[in-house]
Write a protein that holds these residues in place. Structure first.
Motif, PDB file in Angstrom:
ATOM      1  N   GLY A   8      57.338 104.809  60.164  1.00  0.00           N
ATOM      2  CA  GLY A   8      57.609 103.836  59.110  1.00  0.00           C
ATOM      3  C   GLY A   8      57.019 102.467  59.426  1.00  0.00           C
ATOM      4  N   VAL A   9      57.164 102.063  60.683  1.00  0.00           N
ATOM      5  CA  VAL A   9      56.610 100.759  61.080  1.00  0.00           C
ATOM      6  C   VAL A   9      55.090 100.788  60.902  1.00  0.00           C
ATOM      7  CG1 VAL A   9      56.287  99.123  62.980  1.00  0.00           C
ATOM      8  CG2 VAL A   9      58.479 100.305  62.714  1.00  0.00           C
ATOM      9  N   LEU A  10      54.476 101.884  61.342  1.00  0.00           N
ATOM     10  CA  LEU A  10      53.012 102.003  61.224  1.00  0.00           C
ATOM     11  C   LEU A  10      52.575 102.022  59.761  1.00  0.00           C
ATOM     12  CD1 LEU A  10      52.216 104.652  63.987  1.00  0.00           C
ATOM     13  CD2 LEU A  10      51.785 102.201  64.071  1.00  0.00           C
ATOM     14  N   ALA A  11      53.447 102.548  58.906  1.00  0.00           N
ATOM     15  CA  ALA A  11      53.106 102.623  57.478  1.00  0.00           C
ATOM     16  C   ALA A  11      53.343 101.300  56.775  1.00  0.00           C
ATOM     17  CB  ALA A  11      53.919 103.734  56.821  1.00  0.00           C
ATOM     18  N   GLY A  12      53.785 100.302  57.530  1.00  0.00           N
ATOM     19  CA  GLY A  12      53.954  98.973  56.942  1.00  0.00           C
ATOM     20  C   GLY A  12      55.277  98.800  56.196  1.00  0.00           C
ATOM     21  N   GLU A  13      56.275  99.628  56.549  1.00  0.00           N
ATOM     22  CA  GLU A  13      57.555  99.534  55.839  1.00  0.00           C
ATOM     23  C   GLU A  13      58.458  98.460  56.430  1.00  0.00           C
ATOM     24  OE1 GLU A  13      59.189 103.503  55.783  1.00  0.00           O
ATOM     25  OE2 GLU A  13      57.239 104.309  55.137  1.00  0.00           O
ATOM     26  N   GLY A  14      58.005  97.812  57.494  1.00  0.00           N
ATOM     27  CA  GLY A  14      58.801  96.750  58.114  1.00  0.00           C
ATOM     28  C   GLY A  14      59.064  97.021  59.571  1.00  0.00           C
ATOM     29  N   GLY A  15      59.956  96.217  60.176  1.00  0.00           N
ATOM     30  CA  GLY A  15      60.302  96.396  61.583  1.00  0.00           C
ATOM     31  C   GLY A  15      61.200  97.608  61.734  1.00  0.00           C
ATOM     32  N   PRO A  16      61.505  98.002  62.979  1.00  0.00           N
ATOM     33  CA  PRO A  16      62.315  99.202  63.218  1.00  0.00           C
ATOM     34  C   PRO A  16      63.660  99.182  62.485  1.00  0.00           C
ATOM     35  CG  PRO A  16      61.373  98.429  65.264  1.00  0.00           C
ATOM     36  CD  PRO A  16      61.018  97.414  64.227  1.00  0.00           C
ATOM     37  N   ASP A  17      64.372  98.057  62.537  1.00  0.00           N
ATOM     38  CA  ASP A  17      65.697  98.019  61.901  1.00  0.00           C
ATOM     39  C   ASP A  17      65.586  98.204  60.388  1.00  0.00           C
ATOM     40  OD1 ASP A  17      67.643  97.472  64.136  1.00  0.00           O
ATOM     41  OD2 ASP A  17      66.161  95.892  64.483  1.00  0.00           O
ATOM     42  N   GLU A  18      64.556  97.567  59.846  1.00  0.00           N
ATOM     43  CA  GLU A  18      64.332  97.671  58.402  1.00  0.00           C
ATOM     44  C   GLU A  18      64.021  99.114  58.003  1.00  0.00           C
ATOM     45  OE1 GLU A  18      61.502  94.588  57.542  1.00  0.00           O
ATOM     46  OE2 GLU A  18      61.679  94.984  55.386  1.00  0.00           O
ATOM     47  N   VAL A  37      41.081 104.303  66.008  1.00  0.00           N
ATOM     48  CA  VAL A  37      41.182 102.870  66.332  1.00  0.00           C
ATOM     49  C   VAL A  37      41.683 102.692  67.763  1.00  0.00           C
ATOM     50  CG1 VAL A  37      41.604 102.167  63.960  1.00  0.00           C
ATOM     51  CG2 VAL A  37      43.545 102.659  65.449  1.00  0.00           C
ATOM     52  N   GLU A  38      41.513 101.488  68.295  1.00  0.00           N
ATOM     53  CA  GLU A  38      42.058 101.167  69.611  1.00  0.00           C
ATOM     54  C   GLU A  38      43.583 101.103  69.481  1.00  0.00           C
ATOM     55  OE1 GLU A  38      40.113 100.156  72.471  1.00  0.00           O
ATOM     56  OE2 GLU A  38      38.322 100.758  71.363  1.00  0.00           O
ATOM     57  N   LEU A  39      44.239 101.454  70.578  1.00  0.00           N
ATOM     58  CA  LEU A  39      45.699 101.448  70.584  1.00  0.00           C
ATOM     59  C   LEU A  39      46.252 100.085  70.153  1.00  0.00           C
ATOM     60  CD1 LEU A  39      47.829 103.509  71.272  1.00  0.00           C
ATOM     61  CD2 LEU A  39      47.708 102.826  73.659  1.00  0.00           C
ATOM     62  N   ALA A  40      45.636  99.032  70.677  1.00  0.00           N
ATOM     63  CA  ALA A  40      46.132  97.681  70.395  1.00  0.00           C
ATOM     64  C   ALA A  40      45.985  97.313  68.922  1.00  0.00           C
ATOM     65  CB  ALA A  40      45.390  96.661  71.260  1.00  0.00           C
ATOM     66  N   ALA A  41      45.137  98.059  68.209  1.00  0.00           N
ATOM     67  CA  ALA A  41      44.897  97.723  66.802  1.00  0.00           C
ATOM     68  C   ALA A  41      45.947  98.354  65.885  1.00  0.00           C
ATOM     69  CB  ALA A  41      43.508  98.171  66.387  1.00  0.00           C
ATOM     70  N   LEU A  42      46.792  99.234  66.423  1.00  0.00           N
ATOM     71  CA  LEU A  42      47.841  99.844  65.593  1.00  0.00           C
ATOM     72  C   LEU A  42      48.797  98.749  65.118  1.00  0.00           C
ATOM     73  CD1 LEU A  42      48.887 103.088  67.532  1.00  0.00           C
ATOM     74  CD2 LEU A  42      47.548 102.951  65.426  1.00  0.00           C
ATOM     75  N   PRO A  43      49.271  98.859  63.874  1.00  0.00           N
ATOM     76  CA  PRO A  43      50.134  97.808  63.340  1.00  0.00           C
ATOM     77  C   PRO A  43      51.577  97.909  63.842  1.00  0.00           C
ATOM     78  CG  PRO A  43      49.712  99.447  61.649  1.00  0.00           C
ATOM     79  CD  PRO A  43      48.936  99.876  62.865  1.00  0.00           C
ATOM     80  N   ILE A  44      51.736  97.893  65.144  1.00  0.00           N
ATOM     81  CA  ILE A  44      53.084  97.889  65.738  1.00  0.00           C
ATOM     82  C   ILE A  44      53.019  97.041  66.994  1.00  0.00           C
ATOM     83  CG2 ILE A  44      52.711 100.003  67.091  1.00  0.00           C
ATOM     84  CD1 ILE A  44      55.681 100.722  66.435  1.00  0.00           C
ATOM     85  N   THR A  45      54.060  96.251  67.243  1.00  0.00           N
ATOM     86  CA  THR A  45      54.029  95.354  68.404  1.00  0.00           C
ATOM     87  C   THR A  45      54.855  95.934  69.550  1.00  0.00           C
ATOM     88  OG1 THR A  45      56.016  94.174  67.728  1.00  0.00           O
ATOM     89  CG2 THR A  45      53.918  93.353  66.859  1.00  0.00           C
ATOM     90  N   PRO A  46      54.572  95.479  70.776  1.00  0.00           N
ATOM     91  CA  PRO A  46      55.398  95.907  71.916  1.00  0.00           C
ATOM     92  C   PRO A  46      56.880  95.619  71.673  1.00  0.00           C
ATOM     93  CG  PRO A  46      53.417  94.851  72.722  1.00  0.00           C
ATOM     94  CD  PRO A  46      53.409  94.688  71.213  1.00  0.00           C
ATOM     95  N   ALA A  47      57.186  94.489  71.029  1.00  0.00           N
ATOM     96  CA  ALA A  47      58.588  94.152  70.769  1.00  0.00           C
ATOM     97  C   ALA A  47      59.221  95.201  69.862  1.00  0.00           C
ATOM     98  CB  ALA A  47      58.679  92.772  70.125  1.00  0.00           C
ATOM     99  N   GLN A  48      58.458  95.699  68.886  1.00  0.00           N
ATOM    100  CA  GLN A  48      58.995  96.708  67.973  1.00  0.00           C
ATOM    101  C   GLN A  48      59.215  98.040  68.686  1.00  0.00           C
ATOM    102  OE1 GLN A  48      55.915  96.282  65.006  1.00  0.00           O
ATOM    103  NE2 GLN A  48      57.264  95.139  63.630  1.00  0.00           N
ATOM    104  N   VAL A  49      58.277  98.388  69.584  1.00  0.00           N
ATOM    105  CA  VAL A  49      58.450  99.626  70.349  1.00  0.00           C
ATOM    106  C   VAL A  49      59.685  99.492  71.245  1.00  0.00           C
ATOM    107  CG1 VAL A  49      57.428 101.166  72.070  1.00  0.00           C
ATOM    108  CG2 VAL A  49      55.987 100.160  70.284  1.00  0.00           C
ATOM    109  N   ALA A  50      59.851  98.310  71.842  1.00  0.00           N
ATOM    110  CA  ALA A  50      61.014  98.075  72.706  1.00  0.00           C
ATOM    111  C   ALA A  50      62.314  98.201  71.894  1.00  0.00           C
ATOM    112  CB  ALA A  50      60.919  96.698  73.353  1.00  0.00           C
ATOM    113  N   VAL A 108      62.785 100.105  69.283  1.00  0.00           N
ATOM    114  CA  VAL A 108      63.015 101.538  69.064  1.00  0.00           C
ATOM    115  C   VAL A 108      63.658 102.143  70.311  1.00  0.00           C
ATOM    116  CG1 VAL A 108      61.892 103.780  68.709  1.00  0.00           C
ATOM    117  CG2 VAL A 108      61.160 101.795  67.366  1.00  0.00           C
ATOM    118  N   CYS A 109      63.141 101.768  71.486  1.00  0.00           N
ATOM    119  CA  CYS A 109      63.714 102.271  72.748  1.00  0.00           C
ATOM    120  C   CYS A 109      65.187 101.879  72.847  1.00  0.00           C
ATOM    121  CB  CYS A 109      62.962 101.699  73.952  1.00  0.00           C
ATOM    122  SG  CYS A 109      61.260 102.259  74.071  1.00  0.00           S
TER     123      CYS A 109
END
Ligand SMILES: [Zn+2]
Lengths: 501, 98
Positions: A417-427, A382-395, A397-398
């Motif tokens: 976990g985020v990619l697997a649909g388990e929620g945002g990074p904190d979750e 898939v295209e990178l942008a299509a991955l189920p993670i947002t820039p805010a979520q990556v930020a 994690v950083c």
């Protein structure tokens, strides 16, 4: 149908020289259709955005959308084209139910923009793709084929038409024959479509999202034996709708053409369908000749004659073009040309920029998008942008890494976990219990145990061989299942053994 | 005088999805030939200095502002459709058994 055994890409290139032509259709982001006031909003119920004009009902008259013309001129200027002083629309006649009028309003021998070029970066070098023309036309309706095996037109009993899309402005951008790309033809094709997409987005005339069909590419390809001037017969692979597919379609057609030619066969000029699953193409219909479309000037529309003052005003308002913008970013991010090109090819520029805007350091943002996430996108096709993670979520994690609550390994698990649909990074961190062991007591115990179990190594360290501490750090990390801060563990070991770090 | 051949008429008929009988092909070939001949004679008079007319009015740049206007309701849009299904126009099989 005979299945031709493909020739290896290397063998094909040793014997033949590929010539490409790329036709890209871009759906403009105007509020209304090209020739009527119907809305272009996505996701509407079928046939709720039609009127007598776009349904081709008798007595209706089209009127040109000024923003559509303006967008076409902007695209032409950004592609270094000349802008026609006077041009007309033409009717392209064909019988196919996707156009209720039985013709598509297009431009024929008088495109609004012509004779331009687009410079693209391939392997750190600039490759110039010459532009033949950019012309205005309209999109077709959407067909649903019923009764066929897989929703395909073949074997369908009947078809259902939704004309919401019929009449949405399209700009078709056609290259001149692209010669001289040689073995890099697939990369050049991909780099061109990538650069064009960036350009269109920067102009703000379309979001150019290929996965939404807002930008679609037809790949024309022919081979000529090395040393021969004359072009071979071309095939036209339709609707190649992702950057990765553009590259694959070119590669496949090179190998297929070579196989046919090696066998002493001839290439038929035909349209071909691209298959995402395996990157192959199959034969479509034999191409109708241009004269079969019986083009003639559209009598219901008057000519478009952009004044030079308007053209110059639009030229003056062009934004910073993507290559210039990228060079600026490249310097800000401290990357080489090659690294920046990888970022572009991965479709990661906007994602990284957005991640930085969300507070992540540039190197960290790039590291995740171009490392772990690019790998996942590639694996999943898939295209990178299509991955189920947002820039805010990556930020986020950083940020967790920076504050010390996650180490690299845990950060990777969080992203997983985020990619697997388990929620945002904190979750994910909470649910999976992914926290660096920072409880000094527990860590101290683990360190004591490691020292006791590795007395010989501990002695070496006491004797001044600080480098040996790595083995003990490893033992502690193993004992804490990777959830400790390695730097802190090292500090503790040296402290307990009475050695300066 | 380059006219139109019977084969060209058959080709045009196919493009226009018209089913013509053999005698109709001959009939229309003759008629179309007359029309093409008449246009060719006009073309002879109108030399290079007379540009072809595609529109009778000397107008350019008739454009509208990009503002949404109300569309038809789907019921209105489909009112004249010979057949419909799922709020869509229903059309016969597109590809024949060729
Ligand atoms: Zn309409």
């Amino acid at each position: 149908m005979t299945v031709t055994e493909l020739v290896s890409y290397e063998d094909a290139l040793a014997a033949y020289d590929p010539v490409m032509g790329l036709e890209v259709h871009v759906e403009l982001g105007t509020k209304t259709k090209m020739f009527c006031g119907c809305s272009t909003a996505l996701g509407a119920e079928p046939n709720t955005q039609t009127c007598p004009t776009c349904l081709g009902l008798p007595g209706s008259l089209p009127v040109v959308n000024a923003t559509g013309v303006e967008s076409a001129i902007k695209i032409g200027l950004a592609l270094n084209c000349e802008i026609a002083e006077w041009c007309r629309f033409a009717r392209k006649n064909y019988f196919y139910p996707d156009m209720p009028k039985n013709f598509q309003t297009s431009q024929y021998d008088e495109p609004i923009a012509y004779n331009g070029y687009l410079d693209v970066d391939v392997d750190g070098e600039v490759f110039r793709v010459e532009i033949e023309r950019a012309h205005m036309e309209e999109d077709t309706g959407k067909s649903t084929h019923v009764g066929g095996a897989t929703g395909r037109i073949h074997g369908a009993q009947h078809s259902l038409l939704d004309y919401n899309r019929a009449g949405i402005p399209l700009i078709e951008i056609v290259t001149k024959p692209i010669v001289g790309a040689g073995e890099k033809a697939p990369e050049v094709a991909k780099a061109y479509v990538t650069e064009l997409r960036e350009l269109i987005k920067s102009l703000g005339v379309s979001e150019a999202r290929m996965e939404m069909g807002q930008m679609r590419c037809d790949v024309n390809l022919s081979l000529r034996p090395r040393g021969v001037e004359k072009f071979g017969t071309r095939s036209e692979t339709k609707n190649v709708n992702s950057l990765r597919s553009v590259e694959r379609a070119v590669r496949f057609e090179v190998q297929r053409h070579a196989a046919v030619l090696d066998d002493g066969g001839t290439i038929i000029q035909e349209t071909r369908h691209f298959h995402e699953e395996d990157g192959s193409t199959t034969s479509g219909r034999v191409k109708e000749e241009a004269e079969d479309y019986r083009y003639f000037p559209e009598p219901d529309l008057v000519p478009v004659a952009p004044t030079r003052a308007w053209v110059e005003e639009l030229r003056g308002g062009l934004p910073e073009l993507p290559r210039v913008y990228r060079n600026r970013l490249r310097e800000e991010w401290g990357l080489s040309r090659h690294e920046m090109q990888s970022v572009l090819n991965a479709g990661a520029i906007d994602l990284i920029t957005a991640t930085i805007d969300e507070g992540a350091p540039a190197d960290q943002a790039r590291k995740w998008w171009m490392g772990e996430l690019a790998r996942r996108a590639n694996e999943d096709g898939v295209e990178l942008a299509a991955l189920p993670i947002t820039p805010a979520q990556v930020a986020r994690v950083c940020a967790l890494v920076k504050e010390g609550s996650l180490n690299d390994k845990l950060a990777r698990q969080t992203i997983e976990g985020v990619l697997a649909g388990e929620g945002g990074p904190d979750e994910v961190v909470t649910k999976r219990g992914l926290k660096v062991v920072s409880d000094e007591g527990a860590l101290g115990t683990a360190v004591d145990e490691a020292i006791a179990a590795n007395a010989a190594i501990a002695d070496k360290i006491r004797g001044g061989k600080v480098a040996a501490a790595g083995a003990l750090v490893g033992a502690v990390m193993k004992a804490t299942r990777g959830q400790a801060d390695a730097a802190r563990v090292r500090e503790l070991i040296l402290e307990k053994l009475g050695v300066e770090g | 005088m380059p006219g139109i051949t019977r084969e060209e008429v058959a080709h045009l008929a196919r493009l226009a999805r018209l089913e013509l009988k053999a005698e109709e092909l001959d009939h229309f070939a003759g008629q179309l030939d007359d029309i093409i001949g008449a246009v060719a004679r006009v073309s002879e008079v109108a030399d290079q200095d007379v540009p072809p007319t595609s529109h009778p009015l000397p107008l350019t740049n008739v454009m509208r502002v990009d503002e949404v206007r109300p569309s038809l309701t789907p019921q209105q849009a489909l009112a004249c459709a010979p057949a419909q299904e799922q709020q869509r126009f229903k059309v016969p099989q597109i590809l024949g058994e060729e």
